[in-house]
Design a protein around this motif. Structure first.
Motif, PDB file in Angstrom:
ATOM      1  N   UNK A 200       1.548 -12.532  -0.973  1.00 15.90           N
ATOM      2  CA  UNK A 200       1.070 -13.289   0.844  1.00 15.90           C
ATOM      3  C   UNK A 200       0.235 -12.544   1.908  1.00 15.90           C
ATOM      4  N   UNK A 201       0.999 -11.857   2.224  1.00 15.89           N
ATOM      5  CA  UNK A 201       0.440 -11.191   3.223  1.00 15.89           C
ATOM      6  C   UNK A 201      -1.240 -10.054   2.698  1.00 15.89           C
ATOM      7  N   UNK A 202      -0.895 -10.268   1.888  1.00 16.52           N
ATOM      8  CA  UNK A 202      -2.528  -9.437   1.615  1.00 16.52           C
ATOM      9  C   UNK A 202      -2.270  -8.005   2.233  1.00 16.52           C
ATOM     10  N   UNK A 203      -1.500  -7.160   1.715  1.00 19.16           N
ATOM     11  CA  UNK A 203      -1.198  -6.043   2.283  1.00 19.16           C
ATOM     12  C   UNK A 203      -0.794  -5.105   1.229  1.00 19.16           C
ATOM     13  N   UNK A 204      -2.029  -4.663   0.384  1.00 22.81           N
ATOM     14  CA  UNK A 204      -1.219  -3.464  -0.657  1.00 22.81           C
ATOM     15  C   UNK A 204      -0.143  -2.901  -0.675  1.00 22.81           C
ATOM     16  N   UNK A 205      -0.066  -1.959   0.754  1.00 24.56           N
ATOM     17  CA  UNK A 205       0.736  -1.022   0.606  1.00 24.56           C
ATOM     18  C   UNK A 205       2.179  -1.603   0.828  1.00 24.56           C
ATOM     19  N   UNK A 206       2.739  -3.163   0.373  1.00 21.96           N
ATOM     20  CA  UNK A 206       3.669  -3.739   0.214  1.00 21.96           C
ATOM     21  C   UNK A 206       4.093  -3.225  -0.898  1.00 21.96           C
ATOM     22  N   UNK A 207       3.023  -3.238  -2.001  1.00 17.60           N
ATOM     23  CA  UNK A 207       3.587  -3.026  -3.625  1.00 17.60           C
ATOM     24  C   UNK A 207       4.611  -1.882  -3.729  1.00 17.60           C
ATOM     25  N   UNK A 208       4.297  -1.013  -3.307  1.00 15.23           N
ATOM     26  CA  UNK A 208       4.470   0.425  -2.971  1.00 15.23           C
ATOM     27  C   UNK A 208       6.264   0.705  -2.353  1.00 15.23           C
ATOM     28  N   UNK A 209       6.317  -0.543  -0.845  1.00 13.32           N
ATOM     29  CA  UNK A 209       7.011  -0.449  -0.762  1.00 13.32           C
ATOM     30  C   UNK A 209       8.525  -1.058  -1.506  1.00 13.32           C
ATOM     31  N   UNK A 210       7.817  -2.425  -1.978  1.00 11.84           N
ATOM     32  CA  UNK A 210       8.553  -2.953  -2.860  1.00 11.84           C
ATOM     33  C   UNK A 210       9.312  -2.795  -3.950  1.00 11.84           C
ATOM     34  N   UNK A 211       8.391  -1.299  -4.770  1.00  9.35           N
ATOM     35  CA  UNK A 211       9.225  -0.741  -5.614  1.00  9.35           C
ATOM     36  C   UNK A 211       9.816   0.090  -5.709  1.00  9.35           C
ATOM     37  N   UNK A 212      10.394   0.199  -4.152  1.00 12.31           N
ATOM     38  CA  UNK A 212      11.104   1.240  -3.796  1.00 12.31           C
ATOM     39  C   UNK A 212      11.057   2.356  -4.127  1.00 12.31           C
ATOM     40  N   UNK A 213       9.305   2.633  -3.696  1.00 12.02           N
ATOM     41  CA  UNK A 213       8.813   4.099  -2.875  1.00 12.02           C
ATOM     42  C   UNK A 213       8.780   4.061  -1.558  1.00 12.02           C
ATOM     43  N   UNK A 214       8.873   5.767  -1.226  1.00 15.71           N
ATOM     44  CA  UNK A 214       8.985   5.587   0.364  1.00 15.71           C
ATOM     45  C   UNK A 214       7.408   5.995   1.332  1.00 15.71           C
ATOM     46  N   UNK A 215       7.062   5.661   2.715  1.00 18.68           N
ATOM     47  CA  UNK A 215       5.973   5.545   2.751  1.00 18.68           C
ATOM     48  C   UNK A 215       6.071   5.425   3.835  1.00 18.68           C
ATOM     49  N   UNK A 216       5.808   7.302   5.048  1.00 16.45           N
ATOM     50  CA  UNK A 216       5.898   7.645   6.129  1.00 16.45           C
ATOM     51  C   UNK A 216       4.845   7.466   6.239  1.00 16.45           C
ATOM     52  N   UNK A 217       4.899   7.355   8.242  1.00 16.75           N
ATOM     53  CA  UNK A 217       3.246   7.270   9.260  1.00 16.75           C
ATOM     54  C   UNK A 217       3.994   8.176  10.420  1.00 16.75           C
ATOM     55  N   UNK A 218       2.595   9.146  10.622  1.00 15.31           N
ATOM     56  CA  UNK A 218       2.379  10.186  10.950  1.00 15.31           C
ATOM     57  C   UNK A 218       1.412   8.988  12.556  1.00 15.31           C
ATOM     58  N   UNK A 219       2.102   8.961  13.804  1.00 10.92           N
ATOM     59  CA  UNK A 219       1.582   8.234  14.618  1.00 10.92           C
ATOM     60  C   UNK A 219       0.607   8.893  15.771  1.00 10.92           C
ATOM     61  N   UNK A 220      -0.565   8.740  15.603  1.00 11.09           N
ATOM     62  CA  UNK A 220      -1.802   9.720  16.676  1.00 11.09           C
ATOM     63  C   UNK A 220      -2.023   8.363  17.753  1.00 11.09           C
ATOM     64  N   UNK A 221      -3.168   9.132  18.358  1.00 11.28           N
ATOM     65  CA  UNK A 221      -3.315   8.346  19.502  1.00 11.28           C
ATOM     66  C   UNK A 221      -4.632   7.309  19.340  1.00 11.28           C
ATOM     67  N   UNK A 222      -5.556   7.051  18.109  1.00 13.52           N
ATOM     68  CA  UNK A 222      -6.838   6.265  18.558  1.00 13.52           C
ATOM     69  C   UNK A 222      -6.699   6.082  17.179  1.00 13.52           C
ATOM     70  N   UNK A 223      -7.181   4.528  17.453  1.00 14.76           N
ATOM     71  CA  UNK A 223      -7.645   3.952  15.901  1.00 14.76           C
ATOM     72  C   UNK A 223      -9.076   3.969  15.950  1.00 14.76           C
ATOM     73  N   UNK A 224      -9.616   4.585  14.827  1.00 11.76           N
ATOM     74  CA  UNK A 224     -10.997   5.059  13.845  1.00 11.76           C
ATOM     75  C   UNK A 224     -11.453   3.517  13.997  1.00 11.76           C
ATOM     76  N   UNK A 225     -12.848   3.024  14.593  1.00  8.29           N
ATOM     77  CA  UNK A 225     -13.207   1.951  13.745  1.00  8.29           C
ATOM     78  C   UNK A 225     -13.690   2.172  12.375  1.00  8.29           C
ATOM     79  N   UNK A 226     -12.866   0.817  12.162  1.00  8.18           N
ATOM     80  CA  UNK A 226     -13.282   0.405  10.951  1.00  8.18           C
ATOM     81  C   UNK A 226     -15.047  -0.762  10.810  1.00  8.18           C
ATOM     82  N   UNK A 227     -15.467  -0.320  10.071  1.00  9.43           N
ATOM     83  CA  UNK A 227     -16.805  -1.156   9.812  1.00  9.43           C
ATOM     84  C   UNK A 227     -16.710  -2.478   9.229  1.00  9.43           C
TER      85      UNK A 227
END
Length: 242
Positions: A200-227
């Motif tokens: 629905x969201x077209x976000x692959x990482x939701x598959x892991x959350x829906x399966x009960x897997x734990x995703x932790x997020x490190x917060x950094x200062x800048x967003x790298x440029x995706x081309x």
């Protein structure tokens, strides 16, 4: 931890055909990304591709590359195959997926991606940054993290969405699509079928959350440029020309 950094690369980009070989500061983009990964100095680096032109460009630059199947649905599937090719003896217990279209990512950000795995409860680690541009808060192309704090610069992800979330006062976080997987978690993840919310969201990482897997997020200062577009490519050229 003994990380292995894998960079998936395919030529079939819809918006920017031939993207991995696009020239940036005198080198193909995929080589620029590989050099950023090498600068991180936290593990063996290899590019995983299904195209001989990418393979040749990478190996000509002195970086390891492997040829994978051409029918993979995602970069996660490609790096899972590549991990078995590069490390058949399973000496590496963490697999870092650095997207092949992040030529401006800095070494510190790659190193930061493995820090959440110090917590044994974490299956997959990823990165985020606080959104400062008001326009990005409502932009569906900017994926937001809904998470609960585990520390000053660490979240446990509850959800990822293209919507503006969470509601109310407080920071919003931009998800940066770089992942560090425990090897067993990667193998479990790619074996799962696409999930309902992922589709629905077209976000692959939701598959892991829906399966009960734990995703932790490190917060950094800048967003790298995706081309993704020609305009992005011109921005990356300007950044790396300085």
């Amino acid at each position: 931890m003994h990380p292995l950094i894998l960079i998936p690369a395919r030529m079939a980009s819809m918006r920017l055909p031939g993207k991995p070989l696009a020239e940036i500061a005198g080198k193909p983009m995929i080589v620029q990304v590989a050099e950023r990964a090498l600068e991180a100095d936290c593990g063996l680096v290899a590019v995983a591709t299904d195209d001989a032109r990418v393979f040749d460009a990478v190996t000509d630059a002195g970086v390891r590359a492997v040829m994978t199947r051409d029918d993979h649905a995602s970069g996660s599937d490609r790096i899972s195959e590549a991990a078995g090719m590069v490390d058949p003896d399973r000496l590496h217990d963490v697999i870092i997926n650095v997207q092949g279209d992040l030529p401006t990512i800095d070494a510190a950000s790659i190193r930061a991606s493995i820090e959440p795995l110090a917590d044994t409860a974490c299956d997959i680690a990823t990165l985020g940054a606080e959104i400062s541009d008001e326009r990005e808060k409502t932009n569906p192309n900017v994926v937001k993290i809904v998470g609960t704090p585990l520390g000053a610069t660490l979240l446990r992800a509850l959800y990822f969405t293209r919507a503006t979330a969470p509601w109310g006062e407080g920071p919003l976080y931009h998800h940066i699509g770089l992942y560090a997987y425990r090897r067993a978690a990667l193998e479990r993840f790619v074996a799962l079928p696409p999930s309902q919310l992922e589709t629905r969201e077209k976000l692959e990482q939701l598959r892991a959350l829906e399966a009960g897997m734990a995703i932790h997020v490190a917060i950094i200062d800048t967003v790298p440029l995706g081309v993704d577009t020609q305009a992005d490519l011109e921005r990356a050229r300007a950044i790396l020309a300085t």
